[in-house]
Design a protein around this motif. Structure first.
Motif: not given
Lengths: 148, 104
Positions: B91-92, B42, A21, A23, B46, A35, B44, A98, B26-28, B68, A114-116, A30, B62-66
């Motif tokens: 984004d990606n 995914a 995913a 690019p 970046q 990551f 999200f 993250v 922000m889909e993981t 939505k 904000n993080v998950k 990145w 950023w990664g997927t842990g940030v």
């Protein structure tokens, strides 16, 4: 299918999704390797090059308890000059790194996002200044998990 | 994505504090659609970058842990009220969006 084989397949397909995913224009900047790490110690080593951070100088503010693990505010403030970057990790997330905040010469090393948080975890923030790494952490207790 | 960034910037002396709320899934890439049982790809952000007077004053990877619809805030020095500060995300999937605000 035995459980190890199943885990291997699901982990490698998750990695393949992320790798596919990205690019190519962003690929160089990145921090993909960091990551991709799925274990906290490996993720930290990926950004510090293996060096162990010294605890201190990094103030992490998070709620003590999060009812919604999908939106946990993390505030990080670094009390040193010439911070190069600030990285945020959630200990038990499937991908612990993250965010990595790059500081410029105009930046003030205070960021928030904000993080998950998938389950009760330490939130670890590491800052790089010169050749040194500093860290701070807080624990967030999650009463409802983070990824939906 | 139109209007995906709401931002404001405040000056305290020449320290500028910027807060933004970005609309993004922000889909993981690890969630399954409950109906089709297919993995939701995914999607999200970046990279986030902020510019002031043509210079980058903030940059984040950023990664997927940030979360939505992520919130982000950052600060920089050397700015002044009345000037404009810009924020862009990438984004990606090669999408991006930019917004600008006047520092108050």
């Amino acid at each position: 299918m035995n459980i190890r084989r199943r885990q291997f397949l699901s982990r490698s397909s998750a990695l393949a999704l992320v790798a596919w995913a990205v690019p190519s224009t962003l690929l160089a900047k990145w921090p993909q390797a960091a990551f991709e790490k799925t274990q906290l110690e490996q993720a930290i080593a990926a950004v510090t090059g293996g060096a162990k951070p010294t605890s201190g100088k990094v103030v992490v503010s998070t709620p003590k308890i999060a009812e919604n693990g999908a939106q946990v505010r993390v505030d990080a403030k670094v009390d040193i000059e010439n911070v190069e970057w600030i990285s945020v990790f959630v200990e038990k997330n499937p991908v612990p790194l993250v965010a990595k905040f790059m500081m410029t010469k105009s930046s003030i090393p205070h960021v928030s996002t904000n993080v998950k948080v998938r389950e009760t975890s330490k939130i670890i923030v590491i800052a790089k200044a010169g050749d040194h790494y500093y860290s701070g952490q807080e624990t967030v207790k999650v009463t409802a998990g983070g990824c939906g | 994505m139109a209007k995906s960034i709401r931002m404001r910037a405040r000056a305290k002396g020449d320290n500028i504090s910027v807060k933004a709320l970005i609309t993004h899934p922000m889909e993981t890439g690890r969630r399954r659609d409950k109906e089709t049982d297919k993995v939701i790809p995914a999607h999200f952000i970046q990279r986030v970058v902020s510019e002031y007077k043509g210079e980058v004053v903030f940059e984040a990877y950023w990664g997927t842990g940030v979360s939505k619809n992520p919130f982000v805030s950052f600060e920089f020095k050397g700015g002044k009220a009345g000037d404009t500060v810009k924020l862009t995300w990438f984004d990606n999937t090669d999408q991006s969006s930019t917004a600008a605000t006047t520092i108050k």
